[in-house]
Design a protein around this motif. Structure first.
Motif, mmCIF file in Angstrom:
data_model
loop_
_atom_site.group_PDB
_atom_site.id
_atom_site.type_symbol
_atom_site.label_atom_id
_atom_site.label_comp_id
_atom_site.label_asym_id
_atom_site.label_seq_id
_atom_site.Cartn_x
_atom_site.Cartn_y
_atom_site.Cartn_z
ATOM 1 N N ALA A 1 0.823 -1.209 0.000
ATOM 2 C CA ALA A 1 0.000 0.000 0.000
ATOM 3 C C ALA A 1 0.857 1.259 0.000
ATOM 4 N N VAL A 2 1.934 1.270 0.766
ATOM 5 C CA VAL A 2 2.808 2.450 0.819
ATOM 6 C C VAL A 2 3.493 2.667 -0.527
ATOM 7 N N VAL A 3 3.940 1.596 -1.154
ATOM 8 C CA VAL A 3 4.561 1.726 -2.480
ATOM 9 C C VAL A 3 3.538 2.234 -3.489
ATOM 10 N N ALA A 4 2.339 1.664 -3.468
ATOM 11 C CA ALA A 4 1.290 2.122 -4.391
ATOM 12 C C ALA A 4 0.946 3.581 -4.113
ATOM 13 N N LEU A 5 0.905 3.948 -2.852
ATOM 14 C CA LEU A 5 0.602 5.325 -2.483
ATOM 15 C C LEU A 5 1.663 6.277 -3.021
ATOM 16 N N ALA A 6 2.910 5.865 -2.913
ATOM 17 C CA ALA A 6 4.002 6.716 -3.389
ATOM 18 C C ALA A 6 3.970 6.856 -4.913
ATOM 19 N N LEU A 7 3.528 5.806 -5.603
ATOM 20 C CA LEU A 7 3.532 5.835 -7.057
ATOM 21 C C LEU A 7 2.234 6.369 -7.665
ATOM 22 N N ALA A 8 1.172 6.432 -6.878
ATOM 23 C CA ALA A 8 -0.138 6.819 -7.408
ATOM 24 C C ALA A 8 -0.156 8.301 -7.753
ATOM 25 N N ARG A 9 -0.476 8.569 -8.985
ATOM 26 C CA ARG A 9 -0.613 9.958 -9.412
ATOM 27 C C ARG A 9 -2.066 10.403 -9.333
ATOM 28 N N ASP A 10 -2.967 9.447 -9.345
ATOM 29 C CA ASP A 10 -4.391 9.723 -9.290
ATOM 30 C C ASP A 10 -4.787 9.990 -7.838
ATOM 31 N N THR A 11 -5.292 11.189 -7.567
ATOM 32 C CA THR A 11 -5.620 11.549 -6.189
ATOM 33 C C THR A 11 -6.738 10.693 -5.628
ATOM 34 N N ALA A 12 -7.706 10.296 -6.444
ATOM 35 C CA ALA A 12 -8.793 9.443 -5.944
ATOM 36 C C ALA A 12 -8.252 8.081 -5.530
ATOM 37 N N LEU A 13 -7.339 7.542 -6.311
ATOM 38 C CA LEU A 13 -6.729 6.259 -5.973
ATOM 39 C C LEU A 13 -5.907 6.399 -4.695
ATOM 40 N N ARG A 14 -5.159 7.501 -4.596
ATOM 41 C CA ARG A 14 -4.356 7.747 -3.404
ATOM 42 C C ARG A 14 -5.254 7.842 -2.165
ATOM 43 N N ASP A 15 -6.374 8.561 -2.283
ATOM 44 C CA ASP A 15 -7.309 8.671 -1.161
ATOM 45 C C ASP A 15 -7.894 7.317 -0.796
ATOM 46 N N SER A 16 -8.178 6.500 -1.800
ATOM 47 C CA SER A 16 -8.713 5.162 -1.551
ATOM 48 C C SER A 16 -7.698 4.304 -0.799
ATOM 49 N N ILE A 17 -6.439 4.381 -1.198
ATOM 50 C CA ILE A 17 -5.382 3.617 -0.534
ATOM 51 C C ILE A 17 -5.220 4.089 0.909
ATOM 52 N N LEU A 18 -5.214 5.403 1.103
ATOM 53 C CA LEU A 18 -5.094 5.929 2.463
ATOM 54 C C LEU A 18 -6.255 5.473 3.336
ATOM 55 N N GLY A 19 -7.462 5.466 2.773
ATOM 56 C CA GLY A 19 -8.620 4.999 3.523
ATOM 57 C C GLY A 19 -8.487 3.537 3.915
ATOM 58 N N SER A 20 -7.971 2.718 2.998
ATOM 59 C CA SER A 20 -7.774 1.298 3.304
ATOM 60 C C SER A 20 -6.741 1.113 4.409
ATOM 61 N N ILE A 21 -5.672 1.895 4.357
ATOM 62 C CA ILE A 21 -4.631 1.802 5.385
ATOM 63 C C ILE A 21 -5.199 2.215 6.738
ATOM 64 N N GLU A 22 -5.961 3.307 6.764
ATOM 65 C CA GLU A 22 -6.538 3.761 8.028
ATOM 66 C C GLU A 22 -7.508 2.725 8.586
ATOM 67 N N HIS A 23 -8.320 2.129 7.720
ATOM 68 C CA HIS A 23 -9.272 1.105 8.158
ATOM 69 C C HIS A 23 -8.528 -0.102 8.729
ATOM 70 N N LEU A 24 -7.488 -0.535 8.026
ATOM 71 C CA LEU A 24 -6.704 -1.673 8.494
ATOM 72 C C LEU A 24 -6.038 -1.357 9.829
ATOM 73 N N TRP A 25 -5.471 -0.180 9.954
ATOM 74 C CA TRP A 25 -4.803 0.206 11.189
ATOM 75 C C TRP A 25 -5.798 0.218 12.347
ATOM 76 N N THR A 26 -6.996 0.720 12.110
ATOM 77 C CA THR A 26 -8.036 0.731 13.147
ATOM 78 C C THR A 26 -8.400 -0.686 13.545
ATOM 79 N N SER A 27 -8.535 -1.565 12.562
ATOM 80 C CA SER A 27 -8.874 -2.961 12.852
ATOM 81 C C SER A 27 -7.785 -3.644 13.654
ATOM 82 N N VAL A 28 -6.533 -3.398 13.302
ATOM 83 C CA VAL A 28 -5.413 -4.032 13.999
ATOM 84 C C VAL A 28 -5.340 -3.521 15.442
ATOM 85 N N ARG A 29 -5.564 -2.240 15.642
ATOM 86 C CA ARG A 29 -5.490 -1.682 16.991
ATOM 87 C C ARG A 29 -6.615 -2.193 17.888
ATOM 88 N N LYS A 30 -7.783 -2.479 17.315
ATOM 89 C CA LYS A 30 -8.899 -2.989 18.102
ATOM 90 C C LYS A 30 -8.634 -4.418 18.570
#
Length: 98
Positions: A68-97
């Motif tokens: 996800a971090v590599v894709a985020l760094a390479l993503a030029r499309d802001t919508a795709l970047r926002d989608s990746i960030l949302g997935s990372i945040e969701h995963l991080w929340t799930s892992v912390r719970k």
């Protein structure tokens, strides 16, 4: 007559949404193709305990985050970047719970 910058912003937003939908459709098509291949080959899923007893839960999460971090760094499309960030945040929340 609408403001040209507003029209350009609207067009850019529509293009980003179309690109995101096309990406999702391509992903779903690839998944269907893979599942058809697996089904036709007669593969069976492993038993629930196979391969999970010694790995722990972090192996898949770390791999996903790296990709996800590599894709985020390479993503030029802001919508795709926002989608990746949302997935990372969701995963991080799930892992912390857990």
């Amino acid at each position: 007559m609408p403001d040209p910058s507003f029209m350009a912003q609207q067009q850019a937003q529509q293009a980003a949404q179309q690109a995101h939908r096309a990406h999702q459709q391509a992903h779903h098509q690839a998944m269907r193709h893979h599942m058809n291949h697996v089904h036709q080959a007669g593969h069976r899923p492993p038993p629930p305990h196979a391969g999970t007893s010694h790995r722990g839960r972090g192996g898949g999460v770390v791999s996903f985050l790296v990709v996800a971090v590599v894709a985020l760094a390479l993503a030029r499309d802001t919508a795709l970047r926002d989608s990746i960030l949302g997935s990372i945040e969701h995963l991080w929340t799930s892992v912390r719970k857990n």
